[in-house]
Design an enzyme around this catalytic site. Structure first.
Site, PDB file in Angstrom:
ATOM      1  N   GLY A  18       0.655  17.086  35.328  1.00 19.33           N
ATOM      2  CA  GLY A  18       2.027  17.027  34.956  1.00 19.33           C
ATOM      3  C   GLY A  18       2.440  17.682  36.279  1.00 19.33           C
ATOM      4  N   LEU A  21      -0.052  19.176  42.955  1.00 19.65           N
ATOM      5  CA  LEU A  21      -0.741  18.040  43.526  1.00 19.65           C
ATOM      6  C   LEU A  21      -1.240  17.203  42.203  1.00 19.65           C
ATOM      7  N   ARG A  41      -1.363  22.356  29.524  1.00 17.62           N
ATOM      8  CA  ARG A  41      -1.576  23.054  28.218  1.00 17.62           C
ATOM      9  C   ARG A  41       0.358  22.744  27.047  1.00 17.62           C
ATOM     10  N   ARG A  69     -10.163  25.059  28.317  1.00 19.02           N
ATOM     11  CA  ARG A  69     -11.086  26.469  27.768  1.00 19.02           C
ATOM     12  C   ARG A  69     -11.185  25.757  26.482  1.00 19.02           C
ATOM     13  N   PHE A  99      -3.959  33.838  40.460  1.00 21.64           N
ATOM     14  CA  PHE A  99      -2.755  34.444  41.256  1.00 21.64           C
ATOM     15  C   PHE A  99      -3.621  35.689  42.305  1.00 21.64           C
ATOM     16  N   TYR A 149     -11.659  28.025  50.587  1.00 24.33           N
ATOM     17  CA  TYR A 149     -12.656  29.095  50.272  1.00 24.33           C
ATOM     18  C   TYR A 149     -13.879  29.365  49.474  1.00 24.33           C
TER      19      TYR A 149
HETATM   20  C1  HXC Z   1      -2.445  40.809  37.701  1.00 17.31           C
HETATM   21  C2  HXC Z   1      -2.305  38.942  35.673  1.00 17.31           C
HETATM   22  C3  HXC Z   1      -2.025  38.860  36.833  1.00 17.31           C
HETATM   23  C4  HXC Z   1      -1.254  39.081  37.780  1.00 17.31           C
HETATM   24  C5  HXC Z   1      -2.003  37.624  34.884  1.00 17.31           C
HETATM   25  N1  HXC Z   1      -2.734  38.172  35.215  1.00 17.31           N
HETATM   26  N2  HXC Z   1      -1.634  37.696  36.118  1.00 17.31           N
HETATM   27  N3  HXC Z   1      -3.254  40.728  36.546  1.00 17.31           N
HETATM   28  N4  HXC Z   1      -2.056  40.105  38.439  1.00 17.31           N
HETATM   29  N5  HXC Z   1      -0.711  38.299  38.797  1.00 17.31           N
HETATM   30  C6  HXC Z   1      -3.241  38.883  34.015  1.00 17.31           C
HETATM   31  C7  HXC Z   1      -2.649  39.787  32.828  1.00 17.31           C
HETATM   32  O1  HXC Z   1      -1.643  40.914  31.933  1.00 17.31           O
HETATM   33  C8  HXC Z   1      -3.809  39.413  31.377  1.00 17.31           C
HETATM   34  O2  HXC Z   1      -4.621  40.140  30.971  1.00 17.31           O
HETATM   35  C9  HXC Z   1      -4.927  37.466  32.130  1.00 17.31           C
HETATM   36  O3  HXC Z   1      -4.435  38.480  33.168  1.00 17.31           O
HETATM   37  C10 HXC Z   1      -4.101  36.931  31.026  1.00 17.31           C
HETATM   38  O4  HXC Z   1      -2.410  36.808  30.715  1.00 17.31           O
HETATM   39  P1  HXC Z   1      -1.800  36.026  30.830  1.00 17.31           P
HETATM   40  O5  HXC Z   1      -0.271  35.324  31.282  1.00 17.31           O
HETATM   41  O6  HXC Z   1      -1.870  35.902  29.206  1.00 17.31           O
HETATM   42  O7  HXC Z   1      -2.814  34.235  30.425  1.00 17.31           O
HETATM   43  P2  HXC Z   1      -2.281  32.821  30.529  1.00 17.31           P
HETATM   44  O8  HXC Z   1      -1.010  33.202  29.971  1.00 17.31           O
HETATM   45  O9  HXC Z   1      -3.316  32.089  29.930  1.00 17.31           O
HETATM   46  O10 HXC Z   1      -1.692  32.130  32.004  1.00 17.31           O
HETATM   47  C11 HXC Z   1      -2.947  31.768  33.418  1.00 17.31           C
HETATM   48  C12 HXC Z   1      -2.586  32.064  34.344  1.00 17.31           C
HETATM   49  C13 HXC Z   1      -1.411  31.858  34.861  1.00 17.31           C
HETATM   50  C14 HXC Z   1      -4.090  31.868  35.469  1.00 17.31           C
HETATM   51  C15 HXC Z   1      -2.377  34.455  34.573  1.00 17.31           C
HETATM   52  O11 HXC Z   1      -1.122  31.938  36.679  1.00 17.31           O
HETATM   53  C16 HXC Z   1      -1.161  30.418  34.709  1.00 17.31           C
HETATM   54  O12 HXC Z   1      -0.750  29.530  33.882  1.00 17.31           O
HETATM   55  N6  HXC Z   1      -1.758  29.239  35.611  1.00 17.31           N
HETATM   56  C17 HXC Z   1      -1.843  28.247  36.226  1.00 17.31           C
HETATM   57  C18 HXC Z   1      -1.099  27.727  37.446  1.00 17.31           C
HETATM   58  C19 HXC Z   1      -1.593  27.664  38.081  1.00 17.31           C
HETATM   59  O13 HXC Z   1      -2.368  29.435  38.454  1.00 17.31           O
HETATM   60  N7  HXC Z   1      -1.239  27.489  39.150  1.00 17.31           N
HETATM   61  C20 HXC Z   1      -1.993  27.443  41.139  1.00 17.31           C
HETATM   62  C21 HXC Z   1      -3.136  27.029  41.509  1.00 17.31           C
HETATM   63  S1  HXC Z   1      -3.060  27.675  42.356  1.00 17.31           S
HETATM   64  P3  HXC Z   1      -4.284  42.012  30.643  1.00 17.31           P
HETATM   65  O14 HXC Z   1      -5.555  42.618  30.420  1.00 17.31           O
HETATM   66  O15 HXC Z   1      -3.359  42.293  30.872  1.00 17.31           O
HETATM   67  O16 HXC Z   1      -4.105  41.127  28.772  1.00 17.31           O
HETATM   68  C22 HXC Z   1      -4.563  27.391  43.893  1.00 17.31           C
HETATM   69  C23 HXC Z   1      -4.596  27.157  45.250  1.00 17.31           C
HETATM   70  C24 HXC Z   1      -5.505  28.148  45.791  1.00 17.31           C
HETATM   71  O17 HXC Z   1      -5.667  27.658  42.835  1.00 17.31           O
HETATM   72  C25 HXC Z   1      -5.677  28.378  48.024  1.00 17.31           C
HETATM   73  C26 HXC Z   1      -4.125  28.339  47.966  1.00 17.31           C
HETATM   74  C27 HXC Z   1      -4.313  27.609  49.547  1.00 17.31           C
HETATM   75  P1  NAP Z   2       0.405  23.532  39.755  1.00 21.28           P
HETATM   76  O1  NAP Z   2       1.196  23.190  40.536  1.00 21.28           O
HETATM   77  O2  NAP Z   2       0.378  24.828  39.680  1.00 21.28           O
HETATM   78  O3  NAP Z   2      -1.285  23.192  38.944  1.00 21.28           O
HETATM   79  C1  NAP Z   2      -1.785  23.953  38.157  1.00 21.28           C
HETATM   80  C2  NAP Z   2      -1.780  22.910  37.049  1.00 21.28           C
HETATM   81  O4  NAP Z   2      -2.988  23.121  36.160  1.00 21.28           O
HETATM   82  C3  NAP Z   2      -1.498  22.795  36.186  1.00 21.28           C
HETATM   83  O5  NAP Z   2      -0.388  21.951  36.100  1.00 21.28           O
HETATM   84  C4  NAP Z   2      -1.373  23.681  34.976  1.00 21.28           C
HETATM   85  O6  NAP Z   2      -0.416  22.995  33.434  1.00 21.28           O
HETATM   86  C5  NAP Z   2      -2.563  23.361  34.872  1.00 21.28           C
HETATM   87  N1  NAP Z   2      -3.799  23.945  33.537  1.00 21.28           N
HETATM   88  C6  NAP Z   2      -2.966  25.229  34.489  1.00 21.28           C
HETATM   89  N2  NAP Z   2      -3.867  26.037  33.111  1.00 21.28           N
HETATM   90  C7  NAP Z   2      -4.476  25.063  32.530  1.00 21.28           C
HETATM   91  C8  NAP Z   2      -5.889  24.820  31.364  1.00 21.28           C
HETATM   92  N3  NAP Z   2      -5.811  25.806  30.650  1.00 21.28           N
HETATM   93  N4  NAP Z   2      -5.726  23.881  30.670  1.00 21.28           N
HETATM   94  C9  NAP Z   2      -4.822  22.780  31.277  1.00 21.28           C
HETATM   95  N5  NAP Z   2      -3.732  22.712  32.536  1.00 21.28           N
HETATM   96  C10 NAP Z   2      -4.101  23.734  32.574  1.00 21.28           C
HETATM   97  O7  NAP Z   2      -0.654  24.075  41.183  1.00 21.28           O
HETATM   98  P2  NAP Z   2      -1.290  23.519  42.565  1.00 21.28           P
HETATM   99  O8  NAP Z   2      -1.116  23.628  43.561  1.00 21.28           O
HETATM  100  O9  NAP Z   2      -0.782  21.615  41.847  1.00 21.28           O
HETATM  101  O10 NAP Z   2      -2.732  22.610  42.084  1.00 21.28           O
HETATM  102  C11 NAP Z   2      -3.107  21.847  41.552  1.00 21.28           C
HETATM  103  C12 NAP Z   2      -5.451  21.955  42.353  1.00 21.28           C
HETATM  104  O11 NAP Z   2      -5.349  22.019  43.589  1.00 21.28           O
HETATM  105  C13 NAP Z   2      -5.747  23.430  41.397  1.00 21.28           C
HETATM  106  O12 NAP Z   2      -7.010  23.006  41.349  1.00 21.28           O
HETATM  107  C14 NAP Z   2      -5.800  24.154  43.521  1.00 21.28           C
HETATM  108  O13 NAP Z   2      -6.694  24.853  43.066  1.00 21.28           O
HETATM  109  C15 NAP Z   2      -5.800  23.789  43.756  1.00 21.28           C
HETATM  110  N6  NAP Z   2      -5.357  24.061  45.230  1.00 21.28           N
HETATM  111  C16 NAP Z   2      -4.421  23.723  45.683  1.00 21.28           C
HETATM  112  C17 NAP Z   2      -3.835  24.259  47.097  1.00 21.28           C
HETATM  113  C18 NAP Z   2      -2.684  24.306  47.346  1.00 21.28           C
HETATM  114  O14 NAP Z   2      -1.971  24.780  48.196  1.00 21.28           O
HETATM  115  N7  NAP Z   2      -1.116  24.010  46.755  1.00 21.28           N
HETATM  116  C19 NAP Z   2      -4.672  24.413  47.966  1.00 21.28           C
HETATM  117  C20 NAP Z   2      -6.547  24.212  47.671  1.00 21.28           C
HETATM  118  C21 NAP Z   2      -6.398  24.027  46.222  1.00 21.28           C
HETATM  119  P3  NAP Z   2      -0.273  24.003  32.128  1.00 21.28           P
HETATM  120  O15 NAP Z   2       0.044  25.027  32.767  1.00 21.28           O
HETATM  121  O16 NAP Z   2       0.386  23.053  31.830  1.00 21.28           O
HETATM  122  O17 NAP Z   2      -1.196  24.601  31.092  1.00 21.28           O
END
Ligand code: HXC
Ligand code: NAP
Length: 281
Positions: A18, A21, A41, A69, A99, A149
């Site tokens: 949604g 990437l 989600r 999950r 994060f 990484y």
């Molecule tokens: C420390 C944190 C935190 C933060 C959340 N937590 N954010 N701890 N620093 N920034 C802790 C919370 O306090 C809680 O623990 C636990 O994590 C769960 O948090 P929730 O908010 O309840 O989780 P949830 O709603 O399931 O959300 C999951 C999430 C959120 C991962 C925390 O960020 C998310 O929805 N992310 C999805 C999209 C995403 O992350 N996209 C980026 C991918 S980029 P406690 O103990 O306090 O209850 C990527 C690229 C890599 O992977 C490479 C780039 C170059």
């Molecule tokens: P993003 O837009 O935040 O994408 C993450 C996606 O995962 C969101 O659409 C989110 O949708 C979904 N997601 C998170 N938790 C989920 C769950 N429990 N069940 C189902 N879906 C879930 O970030 P992005 O940068 O495009 O990242 C996409 C992919 O590229 C990831 O694997 C990331 O590690 C990888 N990556 C990104 C970069 C970069 O520079 N952007 C670099 C290296 C690798 P919902 O919130 O609706 O669930």
């Protein structure tokens, strides 16, 4: 770059399709004729994206609510897809959570949250679809998005790093085990590609993003189109003899960080003149 029908009638599941990437890759697949199901989600986000993509490509895109999950929900997705399309050709494991944080500050729950999305979610999808293909005796293709990484490791994103390493190992392990079923598994390791999801959580200060560009040899971040093109090749039958492979697409970033003498980039031409003179003497 591609023939317009390269993915015609291929059924592709894109997790996390949604946003970011996942959305860009889903758009490209749909443009090239695939039947795409995007899942994550937030159903409102998925519905909006599905409409947007269809407007561009005129091909149907199915939004499907799924938390990766939950194993039972993953199995329901496979059953839904089979009922809707009668087959599934390709799985793109793209959903992730991440994060930045010093590791010692993380609660167990924070650690579990990322591992559960990235590693557990990926192996649930992979196992469910693998069993489906094996039972049906049809070929399959799984592409997973990892990171650079996954191979090097990285501090400050440790739950993500160990999970992506697990996904890469899963890719290699099952490539060896499931080749006999004609199931291929590959991975892409992107460097930085700007997305809202990643940038908000990993580069919250614009100064961090500016510094990042400096250390990339090509001096820019990736274009979504560049990743989508690579993903299309890997998803298509043109990569048919490739399995267990990971392809890096990062503008040279990780090698620049690893090479012993790459720090000499900072040496100015007049300083090189001086160094050369001194060394020759
Ligand atoms: C420390 C944190 C935190 C933060 C959340 N937590 N954010 N701890 N620093 N920034 C802790 C919370 O306090 C809680 O623990 C636990 O994590 C769960 O948090 P929730 O908010 O309840 O989780 P949830 O709603 O399931 O959300 C999951 C999430 C959120 C991962 C925390 O960020 C998310 O929805 N992310 C999805 C999209 C995403 O992350 N996209 C980026 C991918 S980029 P406690 O103990 O306090 O209850 C990527 C690229 C890599 O992977 C490479 C780039 C170059
Ligand atoms: P993003 O837009 O935040 O994408 C993450 C996606 O995962 C969101 O659409 C989110 O949708 C979904 N997601 C998170 N938790 C989920 C769950 N429990 N069940 C189902 N879906 C879930 O970030 P992005 O940068 O495009 O990242 C996409 C992919 O590229 C990831 O694997 C990331 O590690 C990888 N990556 C990104 C970069 C970069 O520079 N952007 C670099 C290296 C690798 P919902 O919130 O609706 O669930």
């Amino acid at each position: 770059m591609f023939q317009k029908d390269i993915l015609k009638d291929k059924v592709i599941i894109v997790t996390g399709g949604g946003t970011g990437l996942g959305k860009s890759m889903a758009t490209k697949f749909s443009e090239l004729g695939a039947k795409v199901l995007i899942c994550s989600r937030k159903i409102e986000v998925l519905e909006k994206t599905a409409n947007e993509i269809t407007q561009i490509t005129s091909n149907e895109v199915i939004p499907y609510q799924l938390d990766v999950r939950h194993a039972e929900a993953v199995e329901e997705l496979i059953a839904f897809c089979d009922k809707k399309f009668g087959k599934i050709d390709i799985l793109l494991n793209n959903a992730a959570g991440n994060f930045i944080s010093p590791t010692e500050r993380l609660s167990y729950k924070a650690f579990d949250t990322v591992v559960d999305i990235v590693l557990r979610g990926t192996y649930y999808l992979t196992l469910a679809i693998g069993k489906y293909w094996i039972e049906k005796k049809v070929p399959g293709n799984i592409l997973s998005i990892v990171t650079t990484y996954a191979s090097t490791g990285s501090g400050y994103v440790v739950p993500s790093s160990i999970s992506k390493a697990g996904v890469l190992n899963l890719t290699r392990s099952l490539a060896a085990e499931w080749g006999k079923y004609n199931i291929r598994l590959n991975a892409i390791a992107p460097g930085p590609f700007p997305t809202k999801g990643a940038w908000e959580r990993l580069f919250p200060d614009p100064k961090m993003a500016a510094k990042l560009i400096q250390r990339i040899p090509l001096k820019r971040t990736g274009e979504h189109e560049e990743l989508a093109n690579l993903a299309t090749y890997m998803a298509s039958d043109f990569s048919g003899y490739m399995t267990g492979e990971v392809i890096t697409i990062d503008g040279g970033e990780w090698l620049a960080g690893a090479g012993e003498f790459n720090f000499l980039e900072a040496v100015k031409p007049e300083e090189w003149d001086f160094i050369a003179k001194t060394m020759k003497r």
